[in-house]
Design a protein around this motif. Structure first.
Motif, mmCIF file in Angstrom:
data_model
loop_
_atom_site.group_PDB
_atom_site.id
_atom_site.type_symbol
_atom_site.label_atom_id
_atom_site.label_comp_id
_atom_site.label_asym_id
_atom_site.label_seq_id
_atom_site.Cartn_x
_atom_site.Cartn_y
_atom_site.Cartn_z
ATOM 1 N N ASN A 153 0.844 -1.199 0.000
ATOM 2 C CA ASN A 153 0.000 0.000 0.000
ATOM 3 C C ASN A 153 0.879 1.247 0.000
ATOM 4 O O ASN A 153 1.450 1.633 1.029
ATOM 5 N N GLN A 154 0.986 1.901 -1.149
ATOM 6 C CA GLN A 154 1.875 3.048 -1.281
ATOM 7 C C GLN A 154 1.404 4.256 -0.479
ATOM 8 O O GLN A 154 2.212 5.086 -0.055
ATOM 9 N N TRP A 155 0.107 4.393 -0.261
ATOM 10 C CA TRP A 155 -0.390 5.493 0.562
ATOM 11 C C TRP A 155 0.079 5.339 2.004
ATOM 12 O O TRP A 155 0.504 6.323 2.639
ATOM 13 N N LEU A 156 0.033 4.125 2.521
ATOM 14 C CA LEU A 156 0.528 3.888 3.872
ATOM 15 C C LEU A 156 2.025 4.170 3.959
ATOM 16 O O LEU A 156 2.497 4.754 4.941
ATOM 17 N N LEU A 157 2.771 3.778 2.945
ATOM 18 C CA LEU A 157 4.218 4.002 2.953
ATOM 19 C C LEU A 157 4.563 5.486 2.886
ATOM 20 O O LEU A 157 5.522 5.942 3.513
ATOM 21 N N ARG A 158 3.792 6.250 2.102
ATOM 22 C CA ARG A 158 4.030 7.691 2.055
ATOM 23 C C ARG A 158 3.783 8.329 3.417
ATOM 24 O O ARG A 158 4.558 9.180 3.880
ATOM 25 N N MET A 159 2.699 7.935 4.055
ATOM 26 C CA MET A 159 2.395 8.464 5.381
ATOM 27 C C MET A 159 3.459 8.041 6.395
ATOM 28 O O MET A 159 3.865 8.824 7.268
ATOM 29 N N HIS A 160 3.929 6.823 6.261
ATOM 30 C CA HIS A 160 5.003 6.321 7.124
ATOM 31 C C HIS A 160 6.244 7.197 7.000
ATOM 32 O O HIS A 160 6.854 7.588 8.003
ATOM 33 N N GLN A 161 6.621 7.554 5.783
ATOM 34 C CA GLN A 161 7.817 8.350 5.563
ATOM 35 C C GLN A 161 7.663 9.757 6.129
ATOM 36 O O GLN A 161 8.596 10.307 6.734
ATOM 37 N N ILE A 162 6.513 10.374 5.933
ATOM 38 C CA ILE A 162 6.275 11.722 6.454
ATOM 39 C C ILE A 162 6.347 11.725 7.981
ATOM 40 O O ILE A 162 6.986 12.598 8.593
ATOM 41 N N LEU A 163 5.711 10.753 8.611
ATOM 42 C CA LEU A 163 5.712 10.690 10.066
ATOM 43 C C LEU A 163 7.102 10.370 10.610
ATOM 44 O O LEU A 163 7.506 10.903 11.650
ATOM 45 N N TYR A 164 7.846 9.529 9.907
ATOM 46 C CA TYR A 164 9.213 9.230 10.347
ATOM 47 C C TYR A 164 10.069 10.494 10.298
ATOM 48 O O TYR A 164 10.833 10.773 11.219
ATOM 49 N N GLN A 165 9.926 11.255 9.230
ATOM 50 C CA GLN A 165 10.708 12.478 9.071
ATOM 51 C C GLN A 165 10.416 13.467 10.197
ATOM 52 O O GLN A 165 11.333 14.073 10.757
ATOM 53 N N GLN A 166 9.143 13.617 10.543
ATOM 54 C CA GLN A 166 8.781 14.518 11.636
ATOM 55 C C GLN A 166 9.332 14.003 12.966
ATOM 56 O O GLN A 166 9.827 14.787 13.792
ATOM 57 N N SER A 167 9.270 12.701 13.183
ATOM 58 C CA SER A 167 9.796 12.122 14.415
ATOM 59 C C SER A 167 11.300 12.317 14.517
ATOM 60 O O SER A 167 11.837 12.580 15.600
ATOM 61 N N GLU A 168 11.981 12.191 13.379
ATOM 62 C CA GLU A 168 13.433 12.352 13.374
ATOM 63 C C GLU A 168 13.820 13.772 13.758
ATOM 64 O O GLU A 168 14.835 14.006 14.408
ATOM 65 N N ARG A 169 13.012 14.727 13.369
ATOM 66 C CA ARG A 169 13.273 16.121 13.747
ATOM 67 C C ARG A 169 13.280 16.271 15.261
ATOM 68 O O ARG A 169 14.164 16.897 15.835
ATOM 69 N N TYR A 170 12.299 15.689 15.922
ATOM 70 C CA TYR A 170 12.254 15.747 17.383
ATOM 71 C C TYR A 170 13.451 15.026 17.989
ATOM 72 O O TYR A 170 14.040 15.487 18.971
ATOM 73 N N ARG A 171 13.801 13.890 17.407
ATOM 74 C CA ARG A 171 14.939 13.132 17.936
ATOM 75 C C ARG A 171 16.225 13.954 17.864
ATOM 76 O O ARG A 171 17.006 14.009 18.812
ATOM 77 N N GLN A 172 16.464 14.585 16.736
ATOM 78 C CA GLN A 172 17.677 15.365 16.557
ATOM 79 C C GLN A 172 17.708 16.573 17.484
ATOM 80 O O GLN A 172 18.754 16.924 18.031
ATOM 81 N N LEU A 173 16.572 17.211 17.677
ATOM 82 C CA LEU A 173 16.510 18.363 18.577
ATOM 83 C C LEU A 173 16.783 17.967 20.015
ATOM 84 O O LEU A 173 17.336 18.736 20.797
ATOM 85 N N SER A 174 16.398 16.745 20.379
ATOM 86 C CA SER A 174 16.509 16.294 21.763
ATOM 87 C C SER A 174 17.780 15.519 22.052
ATOM 88 O O SER A 174 18.119 15.306 23.215
ATOM 89 N N ALA A 175 18.495 15.114 21.015
ATOM 90 C CA ALA A 175 19.639 14.211 21.183
ATOM 91 C C ALA A 175 20.694 14.684 22.177
ATOM 92 O O ALA A 175 21.191 13.892 22.971
ATOM 93 N N PRO A 176 21.078 15.968 22.202
ATOM 94 C CA PRO A 176 22.169 16.368 23.096
ATOM 95 C C PRO A 176 21.935 16.062 24.567
ATOM 96 O O PRO A 176 22.881 15.880 25.314
ATOM 97 N N LEU A 177 20.673 16.006 24.999
ATOM 98 C CA LEU A 177 20.414 15.791 26.417
ATOM 99 C C LEU A 177 19.595 14.523 26.684
ATOM 100 O O LEU A 177 18.989 14.380 27.726
#
Length: 241
Positions: A153-177
């Motif tokens: 299901n390509q729609w699910l995969l697209r949504m998966h990628q968008i949500l992963y990208q947003q999650s990674e942003r939070y991870r990178q912002l929080s990584a130092p501490l």
């Protein structure tokens, strides 16, 4: 960001990729103003290309536009993080179930290969131990994509990628501490075992626990702690690393 666009890549795409990398990687902090003229000069592209690139990033919720004020990097908040993780858990559970039902031997091999690579890469940058290794971050993304790659299901995969990208942003912002004791490799191994055994129920439970563990670390990180000034609006103060 001074190199000129190479043949075969449009100016708009160059702007989009450069800014996306900087935002997701935490180099452009939430709320940062994005000056179109300054970006055009820095990246050596037209102002129109910057506008188009920013519009693409706005569609992915990485930047926001404000009337008469231009573009800014999207803010972050504890509430948004909780909503993001809840959505990501549900999408990843659906993707995993479909991948397990439809994935073939090549899909299984891709998971094993991605996990092997991730297991051999240091999570922290050896020169800056408080920062995530760029190689680990890339390998981690490849591992999570490999887990769901068997989903048709390509729609699910697209949504998966968008949500992963947003999650990674939070991870990178929080990584130092967010340097706490956690067996991330063990969590990944358990996911691999469940998926390769085609155990949908276990795989879904493990991915939910894995993502929730990460969310709790991010919420407890001082970088995402609510300040008195932010408390009323629900926006989180993010300090530079």
């Amino acid at each position: 960001m001074s190199e000129r666009p190479s043949r075969g890549i449009s100016q708009t795409r160059l702007v989009y990729e450069r800014l996306r990398t900087a935002i997701v990687g935490g180099r452009l902090l939430p709320g940062s103003k994005l000056n179109i003229a300054a970006l055009a000069e820095e990246i050596e592209v037209s102002a129109g290309a910057v506008r188009e690139g920013l519009a693409m990033l706005e569609a992915e919720a990485l930047v926001v536009s404000e009337p008469a004020r231009g573009y800014r990097v999207s803010p972050v908040s504890a509430v948004e993080l909780l909503h993001l993780v809840k959505a990501r858990i549900e999408i990843e559970k659906l993707c995993l179930a479909e991948a397990i039902r439809h994935g073939d031997l090549d899909w299984e091999g891709g998971i094993v290969s991605a996990f092997h690579r991730l297991s051999r890469v240091a999570e922290r940058d050896p020169e800056r131990p408080s920062q995530l290794s760029a190689e680990w971050a890339q390998s981690h993304g490849e591992f999570h994509r490999a887990l769901v790659a068997g989903c048709p299901n390509q729609w699910l995969l697209r949504m998966h990628q968008i949500l992963y990208q947003q999650s990674e942003r939070y991870r990178q912002l929080s990584a130092p501490l967010s340097m706490t004791e956690r067996d991330v490799k063990g969590e990944h191994q358990a996911l691999v075992d469940a998926v390769l055994h085609r155990d949908i129920e276990s795989a879904q439970a493990l991915i939910a626990e894995h993502l929730d563990n990460t969310a709790q670390l991010l919420l407890n990180c001082p970088h995402l702690a609510l300040s008195p000034a932010d408390d009323a609006s629900g926006k989180v103060a993010v300090s530079p690393a």
